[in-house]
Enzyme design. Structure first.
Site, PDB file in Angstrom:
ATOM      1  N   ASP A 243       0.786  -1.254   0.000  1.00 45.99           N
ATOM      2  CA  ASP A 243       0.000   0.000   0.000  1.00 45.99           C
ATOM      3  C   ASP A 243       0.808   1.288   0.000  1.00 45.99           C
ATOM      4  O   ASP A 243       0.376   2.299   0.579  1.00 45.99           O
ATOM      5  CB  ASP A 243      -0.948   0.022   1.210  1.00 45.99           C
TER       6      ASP A 243
ATOM      7  N   LYS B 249      -5.990  -5.429  -3.738  1.00 47.85           N
ATOM      8  CA  LYS B 249      -6.769  -5.982  -2.624  1.00 47.85           C
ATOM      9  C   LYS B 249      -7.890  -5.014  -2.251  1.00 47.85           C
ATOM     10  O   LYS B 249      -7.760  -3.805  -2.421  1.00 47.85           O
ATOM     11  CB  LYS B 249      -5.879  -6.257  -1.408  1.00 47.85           C
TER      12      LYS B 249
ATOM     13  N   CYS C 144      -2.718  -2.999   7.560  1.00 46.63           N
ATOM     14  CA  CYS C 144      -2.577  -3.836   6.368  1.00 46.63           C
ATOM     15  C   CYS C 144      -1.307  -4.683   6.373  1.00 46.63           C
ATOM     16  O   CYS C 144      -1.322  -5.831   5.921  1.00 46.63           O
ATOM     17  CB  CYS C 144      -2.634  -2.965   5.123  1.00 46.63           C
TER      18      CYS C 144
END
Length: 213
Positions: free
Chosen positions: A28, A114, A147
Site C-alpha cells: 500500500d 486488494k 494492512c
C-alpha cells in the site's frame, strides 16, 4: 525489549534468505496514503522510501520478485466493508491507487489489488506465490498495525516464512508500531531491519529476530 511471561515461550528460528525461494512484498505505498491530495495520508512516509528502495534493489539483484500491493476499491458497492470503518478511499483505476513514483515500480513487477486489509484475502497472491514456488516473504509498507500486520498474519497462517524490516514500515503511531512489531516477532515471523535484510539477500547472511537482542 523484554518479553512478557506469555510471549517468552518463543521458539527462536533464524532465516537464511534464498532469492529463488523469496519475494519482497510492498504493501500500500500508494498515493492515497502517502502524497498530498490523498484522502488518508500517513505523515512521514518519506522516511520509508530509502529503506524500501534498498530492499527493492537487493531483491531484484537476488532474483527475487517484487510484489506491489494496491489497496483499491470499486465504486457503487452496497456495502464496501473497509468503508464501514474508514473514510471512503482508494477508488480503483485512479491516481489514488498508483504506487508512488519515488519507488520506481515497474509494469513487469507483480501487482496485486486488494479490497480488504490483508493482501491474501480473496486475492490471487497465495496462488501466485505457490506457482512461483516461493515460501519466504519480506513484507514492508504501510501501515504496520493494519494492512502490513494483517498480511503478515495470513502469510504465517498459510505456511510462509515471514521477515519484516522494521524501518521499512510505518504505523499510525509509535505505540502501534512497537506493539505490532513485538507481536509479529513473538508470534508470526522475524522482525529485522533493512541493512540486515539487504545483507541476507546479497550475501546469504542469516536473519535473527531483533526481539531476542
Amino acid at each position: 525489549m523484554s518479553l512478557d511471561v506469555f510471549s517468552a515461550h518463543l521458539e527462536q528460528q533464524d532465516i537464511r534468505l534464498d532469492g529463488k525461494r523469496s519475494a519482497l512484498i510492498v504493501i500500500d505505498m500508494i498515493n492515497e496514503f502517502c502524497k498530498p491530495g490523498g484522502k488518508m495520508v500517513l505523515p512521514g512516509y518519506e522516511s520509508l522510501v530509502g529503506p524500501q528502495l534498498s530492499l527493492v534493489e537487493a531483491a531484484r539483484a537476488a532474483g527475487a520478485p517484487v510484489i506491489w500491493v494496491h489497496d483499491a476499491h470499486r465504486p457503487g458497492m452496497r456495502h464496501e466493508r473497509e468503508w464501514a470503518k474508514r473514510t471512503p478511499h482508494g477508488l480503483e483505476n485512479t491516481w489514488a491507487t498508483e504506487i508512488i513514483e519515488d519507488l520506481g515500480a515497474r509494469p513487469d513487477d507483480i501487482h496485486v489489488t486488494k479490497r480488504r486489509y490483508s493482501a491474501f484475502f480473496q486475492t490471487d497472491l497465495d496462488l501466485t506465490l505457490k506457482d512461483m514456488q516461493l515460501d519466504q516473504l519480506v513484507i514492508c509498507g504501510v501501515v504496520t498495525n493494519i494492512c502490513v500486520r494483517s498480511t503478515v498474519h495470513d502469510a504465517f497462517f498459510n505456511g510462509y516464512e515471514v521477515v519484516v524490516p522494521a524501518d521499512a514500515c510505518a504505523a499510525t503511531g509509535p505505540r502501534e508500531q512497537e506493539s505490532s512489531l513485538y507481536d509479529i516477532a513473538t508470534h508470526f515471523g522475524i522482525v529485522s531491519d533493512t541493512q540486515s535484510v539487504v545483507a541476507a539477500f546479497s550475501k546469504g547472511a542469516t536473519l535473527t529476530n531483533m526481539i531476542a537482542a
